[in-house]
Scaffold this motif. Sequence first.
Motif, PDB file in Angstrom:
ATOM      1  N   PRO A 336       0.828  -1.214   0.000  1.00 31.53           N
ATOM      2  CA  PRO A 336       0.000   0.000   0.000  1.00 31.53           C
ATOM      3  C   PRO A 336       0.859   1.260   0.000  1.00 31.53           C
ATOM      4  O   PRO A 336       1.894   1.329   0.662  1.00 31.53           O
ATOM      5  N   LEU A 337       0.409   2.245  -0.754  1.00 33.31           N
ATOM      6  CA  LEU A 337       1.134   3.501  -0.908  1.00 33.31           C
ATOM      7  C   LEU A 337       0.485   4.564  -0.036  1.00 33.31           C
ATOM      8  O   LEU A 337      -0.737   4.751  -0.090  1.00 33.31           O
ATOM      9  N   ARG A 338       1.285   5.265   0.745  1.00 35.58           N
ATOM     10  CA  ARG A 338       0.721   6.327   1.575  1.00 35.58           C
ATOM     11  C   ARG A 338       0.356   7.521   0.699  1.00 35.58           C
ATOM     12  O   ARG A 338       1.173   8.029  -0.080  1.00 35.58           O
ATOM     13  N   CYS A 339      -0.891   7.967   0.836  1.00 36.01           N
ATOM     14  CA  CYS A 339      -1.368   9.177   0.164  1.00 36.01           C
ATOM     15  C   CYS A 339      -2.512   9.706   1.018  1.00 36.01           C
ATOM     16  O   CYS A 339      -3.613   9.151   1.016  1.00 36.01           O
ATOM     17  N   ALA A 340      -2.250  10.760   1.775  1.00 34.81           N
ATOM     18  CA  ALA A 340      -3.160  11.193   2.829  1.00 34.81           C
ATOM     19  C   ALA A 340      -4.470  11.741   2.271  1.00 34.81           C
ATOM     20  O   ALA A 340      -4.478  12.552   1.344  1.00 34.81           O
TER      21      ALA A 340
END
Length: 352
Positions: A336-340
């Motif tokens: 999973p890629l962090r993207c707020a």
Amino acid sequence: MVAYAGSRTTRERNARGEGISVFEVDEASGDLRLLQVIGDLVNPSYLAANRGATRLYAVHGDGQEASAFSIGAGGRLEAMGSVDCGGRNPVHLALDPAERSLVVSGHLSGLVAVLPVEADGALGRVAQSEPLPGEPGPHRIEQPFSKPHFNLFDPSGRWVIVPDKGLDRIFSFRFAQGRLVPAVQPWVPAREGAGPRHAVFHPRLPRVYVLNELDSTVTTYAFDADTGALQPLHVLSSLPATFTGNSRAAGIQVGADGRHLYASNRGHDSIAVFELEGATGLPRFVAATPAGGRTPRFFTPSPDGRWLYVLNEDSDTIVRFAVDPVAGTLAPAGTPLRCASATCLVFARLPA
């Protein structure tokens, strides 16, 4: 190829987003690599790119503006300016096929607006604001007035379909010479309290699938391409029969081959997978795959259909799933890629 992620950014939304994130897309692996973040933006919550991948457009949720950006070398963005889009809380935008107009849904103003696209790609002042008439639905909190949530062009580009969550109606407009004109049958009712939110056309059959937010159902409509009229055919839940909790539906997509339909559930936190019957296009519930996070507000397939990217707004992640080319089922892939507070993802293939 690059991808652009919109987000919510304000304290009022309890948001953690930074603005618009620009990613390089590894087409072999499906991985996204961060290239740029355009900050100091208020809730750039929904995005649309033009076909030539030279311009990106955004609406700013909870505000009243739409913005244009030029796409430069490597997909990097440069702001071109913002304009008032004629209504509060713009939640969706779509370019007409000629890319001379931008249609925007004003969620808290009960109208759909048309903004001209200038020769250089910048946005002009509102050319038309079309109010949506009707009586509010029965939900005391979510349906106080007209609340359009989406404006979708049909494959021919002659019609615009607008689900209205507040009125339990789906509106149909003819689009010609940069203006919206109500169809002869201007709207079709949804079930009371359904809350129509998003819609998608079948790639080959005359079918429109409308996702109803409040009762978590998918309604299939027959679409008349000559008149723009919609006729309801079929309704089914986007949730498993064994789920007894609360959930709100969010996004809906059809696979490019027209064999599978997908919908996201916020609360159940899943992506529903449906098989579409070949001749009729009617859906059959197959499974609800865990979204890999909380509140999957948005999801989208990759342009080649191999991957499905799910934006889990409240867990600040973009989760990638591999799409089975035969069964249409989903399997988690990669990290999973962090993207707020991510709310939208669009792909753009840059000019050679």
